[in-house]
Design a protein around this motif. Structure first.
Motif, PDB file in Angstrom:
ATOM      1  N   SER A   4      52.739  86.071   4.832  1.00  4.16           N
ATOM      2  CA  SER A   4      53.769  86.313   3.826  1.00  4.16           C
ATOM      3  C   SER A   4      53.855  87.819   3.561  1.00  4.16           C
ATOM      4  O   SER A   4      52.915  88.563   3.866  1.00  4.16           O
ATOM      5  CB  SER A   4      53.409  85.587   2.528  1.00  4.16           C
ATOM      6  OG  SER A   4      52.283  86.205   1.935  1.00  4.16           O
ATOM      7  N   PRO A   5      54.968  88.277   2.983  1.00  2.00           N
ATOM      8  CA  PRO A   5      55.061  89.700   2.617  1.00  2.00           C
ATOM      9  C   PRO A   5      53.916  90.144   1.699  1.00  2.00           C
ATOM     10  O   PRO A   5      53.410  91.257   1.822  1.00  2.00           O
ATOM     11  CB  PRO A   5      56.415  89.806   1.912  1.00  2.00           C
ATOM     12  CG  PRO A   5      57.227  88.701   2.499  1.00  2.00           C
ATOM     13  CD  PRO A   5      56.234  87.581   2.738  1.00  2.00           C
ATOM     14  N   GLU A   6      53.475  89.258   0.819  1.00  2.00           N
ATOM     15  CA  GLU A   6      52.361  89.582  -0.072  1.00  2.00           C
ATOM     16  C   GLU A   6      51.054  89.744   0.699  1.00  2.00           C
ATOM     17  O   GLU A   6      50.239  90.612   0.372  1.00  2.00           O
ATOM     18  CB  GLU A   6      52.205  88.497  -1.151  1.00  2.00           C
ATOM     19  CG  GLU A   6      53.362  88.414  -2.126  1.00  2.00           C
ATOM     20  CD  GLU A   6      54.593  87.682  -1.564  1.00  2.00           C
ATOM     21  OE1 GLU A   6      55.689  87.917  -2.102  1.00  2.00           O
ATOM     22  OE2 GLU A   6      54.469  86.909  -0.603  1.00  2.00           O
ATOM     23  N   GLU A   7      50.858  88.930   1.723  1.00  2.00           N
ATOM     24  CA  GLU A   7      49.642  89.045   2.537  1.00  2.00           C
ATOM     25  C   GLU A   7      49.643  90.336   3.348  1.00  2.00           C
ATOM     26  O   GLU A   7      48.601  90.991   3.481  1.00  2.00           O
ATOM     27  CB  GLU A   7      49.503  87.823   3.453  1.00  2.00           C
ATOM     28  CG  GLU A   7      49.162  86.562   2.704  1.00  2.00           C
ATOM     29  CD  GLU A   7      49.223  85.328   3.559  1.00  2.00           C
ATOM     30  OE1 GLU A   7      48.260  84.533   3.489  1.00  2.00           O
ATOM     31  OE2 GLU A   7      50.231  85.136   4.294  1.00  2.00           O
ATOM     32  N   VAL A   8      50.797  90.717   3.875  1.00  2.00           N
ATOM     33  CA  VAL A   8      50.896  91.986   4.605  1.00  2.00           C
ATOM     34  C   VAL A   8      50.611  93.139   3.647  1.00  2.00           C
ATOM     35  O   VAL A   8      49.901  94.084   3.990  1.00  2.00           O
ATOM     36  CB  VAL A   8      52.273  92.142   5.290  1.00  2.00           C
ATOM     37  CG1 VAL A   8      52.414  93.519   5.924  1.00  2.00           C
ATOM     38  CG2 VAL A   8      52.485  91.048   6.330  1.00  2.00           C
ATOM     39  N   GLN A   9      51.124  93.043   2.437  1.00  2.00           N
ATOM     40  CA  GLN A   9      50.869  94.073   1.428  1.00  2.00           C
ATOM     41  C   GLN A   9      49.374  94.144   1.112  1.00  2.00           C
ATOM     42  O   GLN A   9      48.810  95.241   0.995  1.00  2.00           O
ATOM     43  CB  GLN A   9      51.663  93.781   0.165  1.00  2.00           C
ATOM     44  CG  GLN A   9      51.445  94.817  -0.928  1.00  2.00           C
ATOM     45  CD  GLN A   9      52.265  94.518  -2.176  1.00  2.00           C
ATOM     46  OE1 GLN A   9      53.240  93.774  -2.132  1.00  2.00           O
ATOM     47  NE2 GLN A   9      51.856  95.093  -3.283  1.00  2.00           N
ATOM     48  N   GLU A  10      48.719  93.014   1.003  1.00  2.00           N
ATOM     49  CA  GLU A  10      47.287  92.980   0.706  1.00  2.00           C
ATOM     50  C   GLU A  10      46.481  93.636   1.827  1.00  2.00           C
ATOM     51  O   GLU A  10      45.536  94.389   1.579  1.00  2.00           O
ATOM     52  CB  GLU A  10      46.831  91.539   0.494  1.00  2.00           C
ATOM     53  CG  GLU A  10      45.381  91.390   0.142  1.00  2.00           C
ATOM     54  CD  GLU A  10      45.043  91.879  -1.251  1.00  2.00           C
ATOM     55  OE1 GLU A  10      43.867  92.221  -1.467  1.00  2.00           O
ATOM     56  OE2 GLU A  10      45.934  91.928  -2.117  1.00  2.00           O
TER      57      GLU A  10
END
Length: 76
Positions: free
Chosen positions: A10-16
């Motif tokens: 997810s975009p949030e996982e890539v951000q993390e």
């Protein structure tokens, strides 16, 4: 009931993983670290979950392909 995780992060996982919110900075980070990814039409990096797991040291190793040695069949 077995839940199957999504194929892509997810975009949030890539951000993390990258520590960056802006997609262009995420792309820069992933390139510097040698990750394989695609960039979608809106400029976000797209990373396969299994690849990310391998890169982070917690996924299965890719299966090695064993090919026959046909040279061994030739007369010596």
């Amino acid at each position: 009931m077995l839940t199957i995780p999504p194929f892509l992060l997810s975009p949030e996982e890539v951000q993390e993983i990258t520590g960056f919110k802006l997609p262009r900075l995420q792309v820069d980070y992933l390139q510097r670290k040698g990750w394989r990814f695609e960039v979608n039409a809106i400029g976000r990096p797209i990373v396969a979950r299994k690849y990310a797991e391998r890169m982070l040291g917690c996924g299965d190793e890719p299966a090695q392909v064993v090919r026959p040695n046909f040279g061994a069949l030739r007369a010596v």
